[in-house]
Design an enzyme around this catalytic site. Structure first.
Site, PDB file in Angstrom:
ATOM      1  N   ASP A   1     -15.983 -27.791 -36.564  1.00 18.70           N
ATOM      2  CA  ASP A   1     -17.205 -27.249 -35.943  1.00 18.70           C
ATOM      3  C   ASP A   1     -17.418 -27.949 -34.606  1.00 18.70           C
ATOM      4  O   ASP A   1     -17.353 -29.180 -34.537  1.00 18.70           O
ATOM      5  CB  ASP A   1     -18.394 -27.470 -36.895  1.00 18.70           C
ATOM      6  CG  ASP A   1     -19.626 -26.696 -36.462  1.00 18.70           C
ATOM      7  OD1 ASP A   1     -20.066 -26.850 -35.306  1.00 18.70           O
ATOM      8  OD2 ASP A   1     -20.170 -25.950 -37.290  1.00 18.70           O
ATOM      9  N   ILE A   2     -17.666 -27.153 -33.545  1.00 16.69           N
ATOM     10  CA  ILE A   2     -17.829 -27.766 -32.211  1.00 16.69           C
ATOM     11  C   ILE A   2     -19.177 -28.480 -32.057  1.00 16.69           C
ATOM     12  O   ILE A   2     -19.362 -29.221 -31.104  1.00 16.69           O
ATOM     13  CB  ILE A   2     -17.698 -26.766 -31.030  1.00 16.69           C
ATOM     14  CG1 ILE A   2     -18.467 -25.482 -31.303  1.00 16.69           C
ATOM     15  CG2 ILE A   2     -16.279 -26.516 -30.651  1.00 16.69           C
ATOM     16  CD1 ILE A   2     -18.732 -24.680 -30.050  1.00 16.69           C
TER      17      ILE A   2
ATOM     18  N   HIS B   1     -19.062 -18.206 -43.523  1.00 19.50           N
ATOM     19  CA  HIS B   1     -18.461 -19.530 -43.335  1.00 19.50           C
ATOM     20  C   HIS B   1     -19.172 -20.557 -44.185  1.00 19.50           C
ATOM     21  O   HIS B   1     -20.383 -20.482 -44.399  1.00 19.50           O
ATOM     22  CB  HIS B   1     -18.480 -19.950 -41.857  1.00 19.50           C
ATOM     23  CG  HIS B   1     -19.829 -19.894 -41.209  1.00 19.50           C
ATOM     24  ND1 HIS B   1     -20.407 -18.724 -40.765  1.00 19.50           N
ATOM     25  CD2 HIS B   1     -20.734 -20.870 -40.939  1.00 19.50           C
ATOM     26  CE1 HIS B   1     -21.582 -18.982 -40.234  1.00 19.50           C
ATOM     27  NE2 HIS B   1     -21.816 -20.277 -40.339  1.00 19.50           N
ATOM     28  N   PHE B   2     -18.385 -21.488 -44.650  1.00 15.43           N
ATOM     29  CA  PHE B   2     -18.912 -22.621 -45.407  1.00 15.43           C
ATOM     30  C   PHE B   2     -18.817 -23.855 -44.522  1.00 15.43           C
ATOM     31  O   PHE B   2     -17.758 -24.153 -43.971  1.00 15.43           O
ATOM     32  CB  PHE B   2     -18.097 -22.846 -46.691  1.00 15.43           C
ATOM     33  CG  PHE B   2     -18.293 -21.754 -47.706  1.00 15.43           C
ATOM     34  CD1 PHE B   2     -19.288 -21.859 -48.673  1.00 15.43           C
ATOM     35  CD2 PHE B   2     -17.515 -20.610 -47.676  1.00 15.43           C
ATOM     36  CE1 PHE B   2     -19.481 -20.847 -49.594  1.00 15.43           C
ATOM     37  CE2 PHE B   2     -17.712 -19.585 -48.605  1.00 15.43           C
ATOM     38  CZ  PHE B   2     -18.695 -19.704 -49.568  1.00 15.43           C
ATOM     39  N   HIS B   3     -19.937 -24.562 -44.404  1.00 15.41           N
ATOM     40  CA  HIS B   3     -19.952 -25.839 -43.702  1.00 15.41           C
ATOM     41  C   HIS B   3     -19.542 -26.917 -44.700  1.00 15.41           C
ATOM     42  O   HIS B   3     -20.138 -27.011 -45.788  1.00 15.41           O
ATOM     43  CB  HIS B   3     -21.365 -26.170 -43.216  1.00 15.41           C
ATOM     44  CG  HIS B   3     -21.927 -25.189 -42.223  1.00 15.41           C
ATOM     45  ND1 HIS B   3     -21.920 -25.429 -40.871  1.00 15.41           N
ATOM     46  CD2 HIS B   3     -22.531 -23.983 -42.390  1.00 15.41           C
ATOM     47  CE1 HIS B   3     -22.494 -24.407 -40.239  1.00 15.41           C
ATOM     48  NE2 HIS B   3     -22.873 -23.518 -41.143  1.00 15.41           N
TER      49      HIS B   3
END
Ligand code: AMP
Ligand code: ZN
Length: 139
Positions: A31-32, A100-102
């Site tokens: 993740d940016i 999406h999964f963090h």
């Protein structure tokens, strides 16, 4: 591929990403804007959104990769814990509408605190009413 979807563009190689895992159906990349450094996203390569519109076999594949990444953060980053999070809809804070999964590594020293303010039901009947509504809608 969904037009103008930033994560579809990452899958297609049209915009860069730092990948940490890839198979035929699933991609994991950094993740940016990390909540905690090491924050990783796990996505299906095919465009699906939200969670409730995603086929269960694919969800099982995604969760297997979430597990791999969490284990890699624990062993490779020496994280003390891991948060797994997933948002559906703007009301839930979702910004990118591609499932999406963090997967977020946590360290006893990271200083991060979720704004998790537990509330109370007005009375026990309210809890029971909401439970009944969910239970009746489970398919
Ligand atoms: P959400 O709020 O659950 O939709 O989360 C979207 C996440 O995507 C955020 O944590 C962003 O930092 C992350 N993000 C957005 N664009 C990119 C990108 N090009 N590469 C990597 N992560 C991104
Ligand atoms: Zn997409």
């Amino acid at each position: 591929m969904s037009a103008n979807c930033i994560f579809c563009k990452i899958v297609a190689g049209e915009i860069p990403a730092t990948k940490v895992y890839e198979d035929a159906d699933v991609l994991a990349f950094m993740d940016i804007g990390p909540v905690v450094k090491g924050h990783t996203l796990v996505i299906p390569k095919q465009h699906f959104d939200p969670l409730t519109a995603t086929p269960e076999p694919l969800l099982a594949q995604l969760m297997a990769v979430v597990k791999k990444i969490a284990a890699a953060q624990l062993s490779g980053l020496r994280a003390d814990g891991v948060n797994v999070m997933q948002a559906n809809g703007a009301a839930a804070g979702q910004v990118v509408p591609h499932l999406h999964f963090h997967v977020i590594p946590r360290f006893v020293t990271d200083g991060h605190r979720w704004n998790w303010a537990a509330k109370k039901y007005d009375d026990p009947a309210e809890l029971q009413r909401l439970a009944a509504a969910i239970k009746a809608a489970v398919t």
